[in-house]
Design an enzyme around this catalytic site. Structure first.
Site, mmCIF file in Angstrom:
data_model
loop_
_atom_site.group_PDB
_atom_site.id
_atom_site.type_symbol
_atom_site.label_atom_id
_atom_site.label_comp_id
_atom_site.label_asym_id
_atom_site.label_seq_id
_atom_site.Cartn_x
_atom_site.Cartn_y
_atom_site.Cartn_z
ATOM 1 N N GLY A 1 -5.925 8.584 -3.200
ATOM 2 C CA GLY A 1 -5.052 8.976 -2.081
ATOM 3 C C GLY A 1 -5.886 9.364 -0.882
ATOM 4 O O GLY A 1 -6.859 10.114 -1.019
ATOM 5 N N THR B 1 -11.346 2.384 -7.049
ATOM 6 C CA THR B 1 -12.210 3.554 -6.846
ATOM 7 C C THR B 1 -13.657 3.114 -6.685
ATOM 8 O O THR B 1 -14.036 2.040 -7.145
ATOM 9 C CB THR B 1 -12.098 4.534 -8.042
ATOM 10 O OG1 THR B 1 -12.866 5.699 -7.756
ATOM 11 C CG2 THR B 1 -12.580 3.930 -9.350
ATOM 12 N N HIS B 2 -14.429 3.991 -6.006
ATOM 13 C CA HIS B 2 -15.881 3.767 -5.924
ATOM 14 C C HIS B 2 -16.610 4.847 -6.709
ATOM 15 O O HIS B 2 -17.829 4.904 -6.714
ATOM 16 C CB HIS B 2 -16.343 3.824 -4.458
ATOM 17 C CG HIS B 2 -15.436 3.100 -3.528
ATOM 18 N ND1 HIS B 2 -14.372 3.705 -2.914
ATOM 19 C CD2 HIS B 2 -15.413 1.812 -3.159
ATOM 20 C CE1 HIS B 2 -13.727 2.815 -2.178
ATOM 21 N NE2 HIS B 2 -14.325 1.657 -2.319
ATOM 22 N N ARG C 1 -9.723 7.205 8.247
ATOM 23 C CA ARG C 1 -9.538 7.667 6.851
ATOM 24 C C ARG C 1 -10.824 7.450 6.049
ATOM 25 O O ARG C 1 -11.194 8.270 5.218
ATOM 26 C CB ARG C 1 -8.347 6.942 6.198
ATOM 27 C CG ARG C 1 -6.999 7.424 6.714
ATOM 28 C CD ARG C 1 -5.868 7.001 5.801
ATOM 29 N NE ARG C 1 -5.616 5.572 5.814
ATOM 30 C CZ ARG C 1 -4.867 4.939 6.729
ATOM 31 N NH1 ARG C 1 -4.313 5.612 7.721
ATOM 32 N NH2 ARG C 1 -4.682 3.642 6.650
ATOM 33 N N ASP D 1 0.850 -1.201 0.000
ATOM 34 C CA ASP D 1 0.000 0.000 0.000
ATOM 35 C C ASP D 1 0.881 1.244 0.000
ATOM 36 O O ASP D 1 2.035 1.201 0.419
ATOM 37 C CB ASP D 1 -0.857 0.040 1.277
ATOM 38 C CG ASP D 1 -1.997 -0.976 1.258
ATOM 39 O OD1 ASP D 1 -2.308 -1.518 0.193
ATOM 40 O OD2 ASP D 1 -2.571 -1.208 2.342
ATOM 41 N N MET D 2 0.307 2.372 -0.415
ATOM 42 C CA MET D 2 1.059 3.629 -0.358
ATOM 43 C C MET D 2 0.539 4.461 0.814
ATOM 44 O O MET D 2 -0.664 4.659 0.953
ATOM 45 C CB MET D 2 0.920 4.403 -1.672
ATOM 46 C CG MET D 2 1.903 5.539 -1.795
ATOM 47 S SD MET D 2 3.646 5.053 -1.622
ATOM 48 C CE MET D 2 4.001 4.404 -3.247
ATOM 49 N N GLN E 1 -0.978 7.128 -6.017
ATOM 50 C CA GLN E 1 -2.089 8.013 -5.625
ATOM 51 C C GLN E 1 -2.198 9.177 -6.617
ATOM 52 O O GLN E 1 -1.225 9.922 -6.803
ATOM 53 C CB GLN E 1 -1.810 8.570 -4.218
ATOM 54 C CG GLN E 1 -1.701 7.496 -3.146
ATOM 55 C CD GLN E 1 -0.762 7.888 -2.025
ATOM 56 O OE1 GLN E 1 0.273 8.517 -2.256
ATOM 57 N NE2 GLN E 1 -1.074 7.492 -0.804
ATOM 58 N N ARG F 1 -1.640 -0.487 -8.454
ATOM 59 C CA ARG F 1 -3.029 -0.184 -8.082
ATOM 60 C C ARG F 1 -3.136 1.334 -8.069
ATOM 61 O O ARG F 1 -2.323 2.015 -7.439
ATOM 62 C CB ARG F 1 -3.347 -0.713 -6.687
ATOM 63 C CG ARG F 1 -4.720 -0.246 -6.184
ATOM 64 C CD ARG F 1 -4.834 -0.338 -4.666
ATOM 65 N NE ARG F 1 -4.843 -1.682 -4.180
ATOM 66 C CZ ARG F 1 -4.407 -2.024 -2.959
ATOM 67 N NH1 ARG F 1 -3.916 -1.105 -2.137
ATOM 68 N NH2 ARG F 1 -4.447 -3.277 -2.570
HETATM 69 P P1 FDA Z 1 -14.372 9.514 -3.935
HETATM 70 O O1 FDA Z 1 -13.750 9.745 -2.597
HETATM 71 O O2 FDA Z 1 -14.572 10.676 -4.829
HETATM 72 O O3 FDA Z 1 -15.737 8.755 -3.706
HETATM 73 C C1 FDA Z 1 -16.632 8.425 -4.741
HETATM 74 C C2 FDA Z 1 -17.894 7.808 -4.172
HETATM 75 O O4 FDA Z 1 -17.568 6.561 -3.559
HETATM 76 C C3 FDA Z 1 -18.526 8.615 -3.054
HETATM 77 O O5 FDA Z 1 -19.400 9.584 -3.565
HETATM 78 C C4 FDA Z 1 -19.250 7.536 -2.277
HETATM 79 O O6 FDA Z 1 -20.438 7.139 -2.908
HETATM 80 C C5 FDA Z 1 -18.288 6.391 -2.354
HETATM 81 N N1 FDA Z 1 -17.338 6.405 -1.242
HETATM 82 C C6 FDA Z 1 -16.013 6.705 -1.307
HETATM 83 N N2 FDA Z 1 -15.445 6.604 -0.087
HETATM 84 C C7 FDA Z 1 -16.432 6.261 0.751
HETATM 85 C C8 FDA Z 1 -16.490 6.004 2.135
HETATM 86 N N3 FDA Z 1 -15.417 6.081 2.905
HETATM 87 N N4 FDA Z 1 -17.681 5.663 2.689
HETATM 88 C C9 FDA Z 1 -18.785 5.561 1.935
HETATM 89 N N5 FDA Z 1 -18.803 5.789 0.607
HETATM 90 C C10 FDA Z 1 -17.643 6.136 0.019
HETATM 91 N N6 FDA Z 1 -5.360 5.167 -0.439
HETATM 92 C C11 FDA Z 1 -4.057 5.379 -0.194
HETATM 93 O O7 FDA Z 1 -3.664 6.523 0.058
HETATM 94 N N7 FDA Z 1 -3.168 4.347 -0.233
HETATM 95 C C12 FDA Z 1 -3.554 3.073 -0.545
HETATM 96 O O8 FDA Z 1 -2.717 2.175 -0.583
HETATM 97 C C13 FDA Z 1 -4.912 2.834 -0.816
HETATM 98 N N8 FDA Z 1 -5.384 1.596 -1.126
HETATM 99 C C14 FDA Z 1 -6.672 1.439 -1.536
HETATM 100 C C15 FDA Z 1 -7.123 0.186 -1.975
HETATM 101 C C16 FDA Z 1 -8.391 0.045 -2.500
HETATM 102 C C17 FDA Z 1 -8.833 -1.297 -2.990
HETATM 103 C C18 FDA Z 1 -9.264 1.175 -2.575
HETATM 104 C C19 FDA Z 1 -10.617 1.053 -3.188
HETATM 105 C C20 FDA Z 1 -8.846 2.385 -2.089
HETATM 106 C C21 FDA Z 1 -7.570 2.527 -1.544
HETATM 107 N N9 FDA Z 1 -7.158 3.737 -1.029
HETATM 108 C C22 FDA Z 1 -5.811 3.915 -0.750
HETATM 109 C C23 FDA Z 1 -8.146 4.801 -0.709
HETATM 110 C C24 FDA Z 1 -8.300 5.811 -1.836
HETATM 111 O O9 FDA Z 1 -7.135 6.574 -1.955
HETATM 112 C C25 FDA Z 1 -9.493 6.747 -1.605
HETATM 113 O O10 FDA Z 1 -9.282 7.465 -0.430
HETATM 114 C C26 FDA Z 1 -10.831 6.052 -1.530
HETATM 115 O O11 FDA Z 1 -10.919 4.973 -2.402
HETATM 116 C C27 FDA Z 1 -11.981 7.020 -1.886
HETATM 117 O O12 FDA Z 1 -11.813 7.510 -3.187
HETATM 118 P P2 FDA Z 1 -12.770 7.144 -4.434
HETATM 119 O O13 FDA Z 1 -11.904 6.878 -5.609
HETATM 120 O O14 FDA Z 1 -13.671 6.033 -4.067
HETATM 121 O O15 FDA Z 1 -13.518 8.475 -4.788
#
Ligand code: FDA
Length: 304
Positions: free
Chosen positions: A185, A223-224, A285, A131-132, A160, A181
């Site tokens: 971030g 991403t979500h 986070r 992970d980062m 990120q 991946r």
């Molecule tokens: P965004 O934050 O814009 O969210 C888009 C939509 O997704 C929201 O509108 C909501 O519907 C849903 N959503 C997102 N987060 C949510 C939450 N917490 N609760 C409820 N709904 C939510 N970061 C990092 O710095 N180092 C790492 O190694 C990793 N590893 C990692 C692995 C995996 C498999 C994932 C999916 C994510 C990470 N992350 C991470 C976290 C990443 O950087 C980021 O903070 C989150 O994925 C949220 O960003 P989104 O891309 O989902 O978009």
């Protein structure tokens, strides 16, 4: 943005995290994003995901260990996870953080622990993802990935999109053939190193998705965000990228319906399943990512 900063600050406050740790599992608040405190609880959740044809990556929660003994313990826990995945025949691999393995105590100690894990993983044909963490660790993490890559090809890492440097890092990793991946971030970073505006983070994310789909070795699009997902699907189609040569990844407990939908449409889906006693920083986070989550915690604490 302001609420996110406050919540990320609280994540580093010991009194707050101790309070939340006491309340969190018993009241069920933590289970919103964390599979449990034991590996067995995580195994149950991963089995449920595998039954839905979704893969997983295990994360034994913990970061910033304070001494070599703590780093050794975390290393052993990762090796135990590899054992568990094999024994339970799970469709899963392992994600870990270098600060768990002693990065704060020195690169050599951390490298040694990583090598032990990768050697054990290789015996089982297993992939390990680093992970980062916060930007103060980016350069050292990538340096360690470069060093490991010489002997171990079962390691990958995370980039990120909020960091200005990420375009070049993605190019370097793709050149080497390291699996990336991509995520947006999750840490609080100064504008000196990271885009302060979501709009720019998203634009950077889309550009990097395109690059990874053009050239990356089995990229993971983590991403979500519906806009990022739509962009990824459109670019994969435009570039004729076979769905079996890349995957989506999402976090445990977030947009579960979307995880299933994408899998049913034929896209690879891997869910990041965290577990362990030190769930607080990870949990905070997740809360900081969405204001509605903070309300959820507040309501549950008041109710308990
Ligand atoms: P965004 O934050 O814009 O969210 C888009 C939509 O997704 C929201 O509108 C909501 O519907 C849903 N959503 C997102 N987060 C949510 C939450 N917490 N609760 C409820 N709904 C939510 N970061 C990092 O710095 N180092 C790492 O190694 C990793 N590893 C990692 C692995 C995996 C498999 C994932 C999916 C994510 C990470 N992350 C991470 C976290 C990443 O950087 C980021 O903070 C989150 O994925 C949220 O960003 P989104 O891309 O989902 O978009």
């Amino acid at each position: 943005m302001i609420l996110r900063s406050i919540l990320l600050k609280l994540a580093g406050n010991r009194r707050f995290t101790e309070f939340l740790s006491r309340k969190g599992m018993s009241t069920g608040i933590a289970r919103r994003f964390v599979a449990g405190e034991t590996a067995q609880e995580a195994v149950q959740e991963i089995r449920r995901l595998n039954d839905q044809d979704i893969s997983a990556t295990f994360d034994h929660l913990g970061e910033n260990v304070l001494d070599a003994a703590g780093a050794d313990q975390a290393t052993e826990a990762c090796m135990d996870l590899i054992e568990i995945i094999e024994k339970e025949e799970l469709r899963a691999n392992v994600s870990l953080k270098l600060t768990q393995l002693g990065l704060d105590l020195g690169d050599e100690l951390c490298l040694g622990n990583m090598r032990r894990i990768l050697t054990r993983a290789e015996e089982s044909g297993m992939f390990i993802r680093i992970d980062m963490e916060g930007a103060q660790y980016t350069q050292r993490t990538l340096k360690i990935v470069h060093a490991l890559w010489r002997d171990c090809k079962n390691v990958g890492t995370v980039i990120q999109s909020y960091l200005y440097r990420s375009g070049q890092d993605v190019e370097d990793l793709m050149e080497m053939g390291v699996r990336v991946r991509l995520c947006k971030g999750a840490y609080k970073e100064p504008r000196r190193v990271a885009f302060p505006r979501k709009k720019d983070v998203d634009k950077s994310y889309q550009n990097l998705v395109t690059r990874l789909l053009e050239k990356g070795e089995y990229p993971a699009i983590a991403t979500h965000d519906p806009t990022m997902i739509e962009h990824t699907v459109a670019e994969a189609n435009r570039l004729g990228r076979d769905p079996s040569s890349w995957e989506f990844q999402m976090l445990y407990g977030i947009r579960v319906g979307e995880q299933l939908r994408l899998r049913k449409e034929g896209y690879g889906m891997r869910v990041y399943v965290p577990y362990g006693k030190q769930w607080c920083p990870y949990f905070m986070r997740r809360i900081a990512e969405r204001p509605a989550n903070a309300l959820f915690v507040l309501k549950n604490i008041l109710r308990s």
